[in-house]
Design an enzyme around this catalytic site. Structure first.
Site, PDB file in Angstrom:
ATOM      1  N   GLY A   1       0.875  -0.979   0.076  1.00 47.94           N
ATOM      2  CA  GLY A   1      -0.033   0.271   0.171  1.00 47.94           C
ATOM      3  C   GLY A   1       0.756   1.052  -0.102  1.00 47.94           C
ATOM      4  O   GLY A   1       1.746   1.372   0.671  1.00 47.94           O
TER       5      GLY A   1
ATOM      6  N   ARG B   1       0.867  -5.093  -5.017  1.00 46.79           N
ATOM      7  CA  ARG B   1       0.949  -6.258  -4.327  1.00 46.79           C
ATOM      8  C   ARG B   1       1.150  -7.325  -5.174  1.00 46.79           C
ATOM      9  O   ARG B   1       0.316  -7.779  -5.899  1.00 46.79           O
ATOM     10  CB  ARG B   1      -0.257  -6.345  -3.275  1.00 46.79           C
ATOM     11  CG  ARG B   1      -0.696  -5.141  -2.477  1.00 46.79           C
ATOM     12  CD  ARG B   1      -1.557  -5.455  -1.383  1.00 46.79           C
ATOM     13  NE  ARG B   1      -2.213  -4.535  -0.840  1.00 46.79           N
ATOM     14  CZ  ARG B   1      -1.938  -3.673   0.135  1.00 46.79           C
ATOM     15  NH1 ARG B   1      -0.738  -3.937   0.664  1.00 46.79           N
ATOM     16  NH2 ARG B   1      -2.764  -2.600   0.668  1.00 46.79           N
TER      17      ARG B   1
ATOM     18  N   THR C   1       4.461   2.561   5.429  1.00 52.39           N
ATOM     19  CA  THR C   1       3.017   2.018   5.425  1.00 52.39           C
ATOM     20  C   THR C   1       2.293   3.076   6.631  1.00 52.39           C
ATOM     21  O   THR C   1       2.687   3.211   7.850  1.00 52.39           O
ATOM     22  CB  THR C   1       2.961   0.591   5.950  1.00 52.39           C
ATOM     23  OG1 THR C   1       1.473   0.433   6.518  1.00 52.39           O
ATOM     24  CG2 THR C   1       3.972   0.235   7.397  1.00 52.39           C
TER      25      THR C   1
ATOM     26  N   ASP D   1       2.961  -0.434  12.007  1.00 45.30           N
ATOM     27  CA  ASP D   1       2.686  -1.650  12.676  1.00 45.30           C
ATOM     28  C   ASP D   1       4.395  -2.625  12.559  1.00 45.30           C
ATOM     29  O   ASP D   1       4.378  -3.883  12.184  1.00 45.30           O
ATOM     30  CB  ASP D   1       1.773  -2.641  12.131  1.00 45.30           C
ATOM     31  CG  ASP D   1       2.012  -2.774  10.411  1.00 45.30           C
ATOM     32  OD1 ASP D   1       2.756  -1.960   9.926  1.00 45.30           O
ATOM     33  OD2 ASP D   1       1.094  -3.657   9.970  1.00 45.30           O
TER      34      ASP D   1
ATOM     35  N   ASP E   1       5.264  -5.183   6.002  1.00 47.13           N
ATOM     36  CA  ASP E   1       5.972  -6.297   6.241  1.00 47.13           C
ATOM     37  C   ASP E   1       5.805  -7.209   5.083  1.00 47.13           C
ATOM     38  O   ASP E   1       6.547  -8.103   4.967  1.00 47.13           O
ATOM     39  CB  ASP E   1       5.212  -6.816   7.579  1.00 47.13           C
ATOM     40  CG  ASP E   1       3.898  -7.058   7.658  1.00 47.13           C
ATOM     41  OD1 ASP E   1       3.188  -6.597   6.456  1.00 47.13           O
ATOM     42  OD2 ASP E   1       2.884  -7.836   8.346  1.00 47.13           O
TER      43      ASP E   1
ATOM     44  N   ASP F   1       0.174   2.125   8.381  1.00 48.06           N
ATOM     45  CA  ASP F   1      -0.447   1.344   9.766  1.00 48.06           C
ATOM     46  C   ASP F   1       0.425   1.344  10.842  1.00 48.06           C
ATOM     47  O   ASP F   1      -0.069   0.992  12.126  1.00 48.06           O
ATOM     48  CB  ASP F   1      -0.385  -0.370   9.431  1.00 48.06           C
ATOM     49  CG  ASP F   1      -1.355  -0.435   7.993  1.00 48.06           C
ATOM     50  OD1 ASP F   1      -2.357   0.440   7.892  1.00 48.06           O
ATOM     51  OD2 ASP F   1      -1.560  -1.550   7.558  1.00 48.06           O
TER      52      ASP F   1
ATOM     53  N   ARG G   1      -5.259  -2.183   9.117  1.00 48.79           N
ATOM     54  CA  ARG G   1      -5.133  -3.695   9.039  1.00 48.79           C
ATOM     55  C   ARG G   1      -5.186  -4.181  10.395  1.00 48.79           C
ATOM     56  O   ARG G   1      -6.173  -4.261  11.167  1.00 48.79           O
ATOM     57  CB  ARG G   1      -3.686  -3.980   8.312  1.00 48.79           C
ATOM     58  CG  ARG G   1      -3.994  -5.547   7.737  1.00 48.79           C
ATOM     59  CD  ARG G   1      -2.730  -5.815   6.905  1.00 48.79           C
ATOM     60  NE  ARG G   1      -2.526  -5.066   5.787  1.00 48.79           N
ATOM     61  CZ  ARG G   1      -3.036  -5.246   4.481  1.00 48.79           C
ATOM     62  NH1 ARG G   1      -3.536  -6.455   4.298  1.00 48.79           N
ATOM     63  NH2 ARG G   1      -2.491  -4.706   3.559  1.00 48.79           N
TER      64      ARG G   1
HETATM   65  O1  F6P Z   1      -1.362  -1.392   4.676  1.00 48.39           O
HETATM   66  C1  F6P Z   1      -2.106  -0.237   4.402  1.00 48.39           C
HETATM   67  C2  F6P Z   1      -3.634  -0.476   4.325  1.00 48.39           C
HETATM   68  O2  F6P Z   1      -4.298   0.867   4.041  1.00 48.39           O
HETATM   69  C3  F6P Z   1      -4.428  -1.078   5.575  1.00 48.39           C
HETATM   70  O3  F6P Z   1      -4.692  -0.176   6.351  1.00 48.39           O
HETATM   71  C4  F6P Z   1      -5.467  -1.654   4.833  1.00 48.39           C
HETATM   72  O4  F6P Z   1      -6.213  -2.828   5.519  1.00 48.39           O
HETATM   73  C5  F6P Z   1      -4.942  -1.997   3.308  1.00 48.39           C
HETATM   74  O5  F6P Z   1      -3.807  -1.336   3.197  1.00 48.39           O
HETATM   75  C6  F6P Z   1      -6.001  -1.824   2.310  1.00 48.39           C
HETATM   76  O6  F6P Z   1      -5.440  -2.394   1.232  1.00 48.39           O
HETATM   77  P1  F6P Z   1      -5.909  -2.184  -0.314  1.00 48.39           P
HETATM   78  O7  F6P Z   1      -5.414  -0.808  -0.515  1.00 48.39           O
HETATM   79  O8  F6P Z   1      -5.036  -3.197  -1.403  1.00 48.39           O
HETATM   80  O9  F6P Z   1      -7.248  -2.425  -0.445  1.00 48.39           O
END
Ligand code: F6P
Length: 325
Positions: free
Chosen positions: A11, A72, A127, A131, A103, A129, A173
């Site tokens: 992300g 991803r 990120t 985390d 991660d 998050d 997340r």
């Molecule tokens: O890891 C960053 C994040 O925004 C999380 O907070 C969330 O769960 C996820 O990515 C959402 O992913 P995507 O943009 O692939 O829907």
């Protein structure tokens, strides 16, 4: 080290662009050639890369997202994908790699560099998050939290005008870091986090106590990873019990990932990008650069991934509960 490459993966997070800028300019300052890889690990597999100059990163400090694009990438998880990526890196004569991401990105980086140790790899925690072990803050977390706060302040205005209860779901997340900081900053009446189970009965009692104490509105922040349920389920669960408030739900969603990076994230991105290149020059590999107690710290990627865990910040939670009575 003579030629390095940089990519962003997973992300996107505000602060990635300042970090890319720092990597490119620090590398060039030290007479390294610098290559930008588009779309994360996918760009390694697709050979989608280009030579970067000091001017390739002009005027990007203020931009959200990532000029290198991100993805991803599933194929990079396979041996075959990694071999193709390695072949392309070798063809370009690249011997050092900076990966900016979370991660998932680090898991790929560690596997790759164990398989192909002649490519040095340094990770930068990027990120929203917050985390990752080994850095008190990750790139994008500060900006995302500020974005969430701005949105919740606006919701508070209308909640107060109508005497309403809002369930607001925020990203993170498996981490409640954004939810907790936003909750403190906006005076949320309750914060539901993945790090701590909340009984619905207690939540209802808390909201009733707020009404008894003449609160005209209530805000419940729900981290997306909270196990009690999403914001909609929670709203349904309390609707019949909380007759005194009209109950509404807002899912903030991807707006939390965008926007111009805060001063904090611009400086953090610059520091981490600069440190990542200096680490490569010193011969480091399989490490993550992070910021602890305002100092740059290197942590082994393996350690960063193994120690990765979510602990409730008890002191912040307790303070938030007391200050929102
Ligand atoms: O890891 C960053 C994040 O925004 C999380 O907070 C969330 O769960 C996820 O990515 C959402 O992913 P995507 O943009 O692939 O829907």
């Amino acid at each position: 080290i003579s030629k390095i490459a940089v990519l962003t993966s997973g992300g996107d997070a505000p602060g990635m662009n300042p970090c890319i800028r720092a990597v490119v300019r620090t590398g060039i300052y030290h007479n390294l050639q610098v290559v930008g890889i588009r779309q994360g690990y996918q760009g390694l597999i697709d050979n989608n890369m280009y030579d970067m100059t000091t001017r390739s990163v002009s005027n990007i400090l203020n931009l959200g997202g990532t000029i290198l694009k991100t993805a991803r990438c599933i194929p990079f998880k396979s041996d075959e994908g990694m071999e193709i990526a390695y072949k392309h890196l070798k063809e370009h004569g690249i011997d050092g790699l900076v990966v900016i991401g979370g991660d998932g990105t680090f898991t790929g980086a560690l596997r790759f560099s164990r398989k192909f140790p002649d490519i040095s790899v340094i990770g930068v925690p990027g990120t929203i998050d917050n985390d990752l072990y080994g850095s008190t803050y990750t790139l994008g977390f500060d900006t995302a939290t500020n974005t969430v706060i701005e949105a919740i302040d606006k919701i508070r205005d209308t909640a107060d005008a109508h005497d309403r209860l809002f369930f607001i779901e925020v990203m993170g997340r498996d981490s409640g870091a954004i939810a907790l900081r936003a909750g403190i900053s906006c005076g949320a009446e309750a914060i539901l986090l993945p790090e701590r189970a909340t009984a619905i009965d207690n939540l209802i009692e808390n909201l009733k106590a707020g009404q008894f104490n003449k609160k005209s509105s209530s805000i419940v922040i729900v981290a997306e990873g909270d196990k009690t349920g999403g914001a909609y389920e929670l709203a349904e669960a309390v609707r019949n019990e909380i007759k005194f408030y009209d109950v509404k739900v807002t899912i903030l969603g991807h707006l939390q990932r965008g926007g111009s990076p805060s001063a904090f994230d611009r400086i953090l991105g610059s520091r981490l990008g600069y440190a990542a290149v200096n680490a490569l020059i010193k011969g480091e590999t399989q490490k993550m650069v992070g910021l602890e107690a305002n100092h740059i710290k290197l942590t082994g990627l393996e350690e960063a991934l193994n120690q990765h865990q979510f602990k409730l910040e008890e002191d912040l939670m307790e303070m938030s509960e007391i200050l929102s009575i």
